[in-house]
Design a protein around this motif. Structure first.
Motif, PDB file in Angstrom:
ATOM      1  N   LYS A  15       0.823  -1.208   0.000  1.00  0.00           N
ATOM      2  CA  LYS A  15       0.000   0.000   0.000  1.00  0.00           C
ATOM      3  C   LYS A  15       0.864   1.268   0.000  1.00  0.00           C
ATOM      4  N   LYS A  16       1.983   1.237   0.732  1.00  0.00           N
ATOM      5  CA  LYS A  16       2.892   2.387   0.738  1.00  0.00           C
ATOM      6  C   LYS A  16       3.475   2.625  -0.650  1.00  0.00           C
ATOM      7  N   ASN A  17       3.838   1.538  -1.334  1.00  0.00           N
ATOM      8  CA  ASN A  17       4.369   1.659  -2.694  1.00  0.00           C
ATOM      9  C   ASN A  17       3.310   2.202  -3.647  1.00  0.00           C
ATOM     10  N   ILE A  18       2.079   1.754  -3.478  1.00  0.00           N
ATOM     11  CA  ILE A  18       0.986   2.243  -4.332  1.00  0.00           C
ATOM     12  C   ILE A  18       0.778   3.738  -4.093  1.00  0.00           C
ATOM     13  N   ASN A  19       0.761   4.156  -2.817  1.00  0.00           N
ATOM     14  CA  ASN A  19       0.576   5.577  -2.503  1.00  0.00           C
ATOM     15  C   ASN A  19       1.722   6.417  -3.063  1.00  0.00           C
ATOM     16  N   PHE A  20       2.941   5.895  -2.992  1.00  0.00           N
ATOM     17  CA  PHE A  20       4.094   6.588  -3.577  1.00  0.00           C
ATOM     18  C   PHE A  20       3.918   6.702  -5.093  1.00  0.00           C
ATOM     19  N   TYR A  26       2.838   7.799 -11.354  1.00  0.00           N
ATOM     20  CA  TYR A  26       3.003   6.541 -12.091  1.00  0.00           C
ATOM     21  C   TYR A  26       1.669   5.840 -12.327  1.00  0.00           C
ATOM     22  N   ILE A  27       0.758   5.970 -11.366  1.00  0.00           N
ATOM     23  CA  ILE A  27      -0.599   5.423 -11.541  1.00  0.00           C
ATOM     24  C   ILE A  27      -1.591   6.497 -11.092  1.00  0.00           C
ATOM     25  N   LEU A  28      -2.818   6.388 -11.581  1.00  0.00           N
ATOM     26  CA  LEU A  28      -3.813   7.427 -11.296  1.00  0.00           C
ATOM     27  C   LEU A  28      -4.743   7.066 -10.143  1.00  0.00           C
ATOM     28  N   THR A  29      -5.050   5.793 -10.012  1.00  0.00           N
ATOM     29  CA  THR A  29      -5.998   5.397  -8.960  1.00  0.00           C
ATOM     30  C   THR A  29      -5.371   4.329  -8.069  1.00  0.00           C
ATOM     31  N   ASN A  30      -5.948   4.200  -6.901  1.00  0.00           N
ATOM     32  CA  ASN A  30      -5.452   3.240  -5.923  1.00  0.00           C
ATOM     33  C   ASN A  30      -6.245   1.935  -6.036  1.00  0.00           C
ATOM     34  N   PRO A  31      -5.640   0.873  -6.528  1.00  0.00           N
ATOM     35  CA  PRO A  31      -6.360  -0.392  -6.669  1.00  0.00           C
ATOM     36  C   PRO A  31      -6.705  -1.037  -5.318  1.00  0.00           C
ATOM     37  N   MET A  32      -6.109  -0.554  -4.247  1.00  0.00           N
ATOM     38  CA  MET A  32      -6.389  -1.113  -2.922  1.00  0.00           C
ATOM     39  C   MET A  32      -7.233  -0.172  -2.070  1.00  0.00           C
TER      40      MET A  32
END
Length: 185
Positions: A15-20, A26-32
């Motif tokens: 989740k920390k990597n996704i938020n970063f 790098y990505i627009l939305t949070n899949p989690m």
């Protein structure tokens, strides 16, 4: 092979990597985004005073077991983690204004400073090793954490203790048996 809390720790890192990745574009939305972690409550186990005394009074033949016992008991009396007791040297032992000795150092894990007064039981163990070590050396001859825990299993059996002895159990013992049960908040 992870249990619930171990798997959740891995997912927290993800989740920390996704938020970063979102903050960096790098990505627009949070899949989690709708995924919630549910940790299980863990019962913290500590030794009681009779169990500590059983370890103190244990007659051991092997020097390695004696050293492991001493390090473990020192951890019980100070709350030092394995990573901090490995690094403990004479420069960390400081005399306070009234002459009492304290351990002053920074936690390896968090780099946060801490101070621990040396109780008489801890001083007794410390003095044995200070006599043996030079002033420029580490105080305790600490084995790897795995070997320490393996030796603690032998000590556990010899002392007739049903709780699983580990270097981390010593920290819980300090927090509960040594401090809380003696009126220290």
């Amino acid at each position: 092979n992870c249990r619930t809390n171990g798997a959740n720790n891995q997912l927290q890192r993800l989740k920390k990597n996704i938020n970063f990745s979102i903050k960096s574009g790098y990505i627009l939305t949070n899949p989690m985004q709708s995924f919630a972690l549910k940790f299980k409550a863990v019962e913290k186990i500590a030794l009681n005073n009779p169990e500590i005394k059983a370890i103190v009074n244990l007659k051991l033949q092997r020097d390695t077991l004696k050293k492991v016992r001493d390090v473990f008991l020192f951890q019980c009396y100070t709350g030092l983690s394995y990573s901090d007791i490995v690094r403990l040297d004479i420069s960390h032992i400081v005399k306070a204004a009234k002459g009492e000795l304290w351990i002053k150092m920074k936690r390896k894990k968090t780099d946060v400073s801490f101070s621990i007064p040396l109780l008489p039981s801890a001083l007794k163990i410390l003095n044995q090793y200070l006599e043996q070590q030079g002033l420029d050396k580490l105080i305790f001859p600490v084995l790897s954490n795995q070997k320490m825990n393996d030796a603690l299993k032998i000590i556990q059996e010899l002392a007739g203790i049903s709780k699983s002895l580990t270097t981390h159990l010593a920290r819980h013992t300090f927090a509960t048996t040594i401090t809380l049960s003696n009126g220290v908040p």
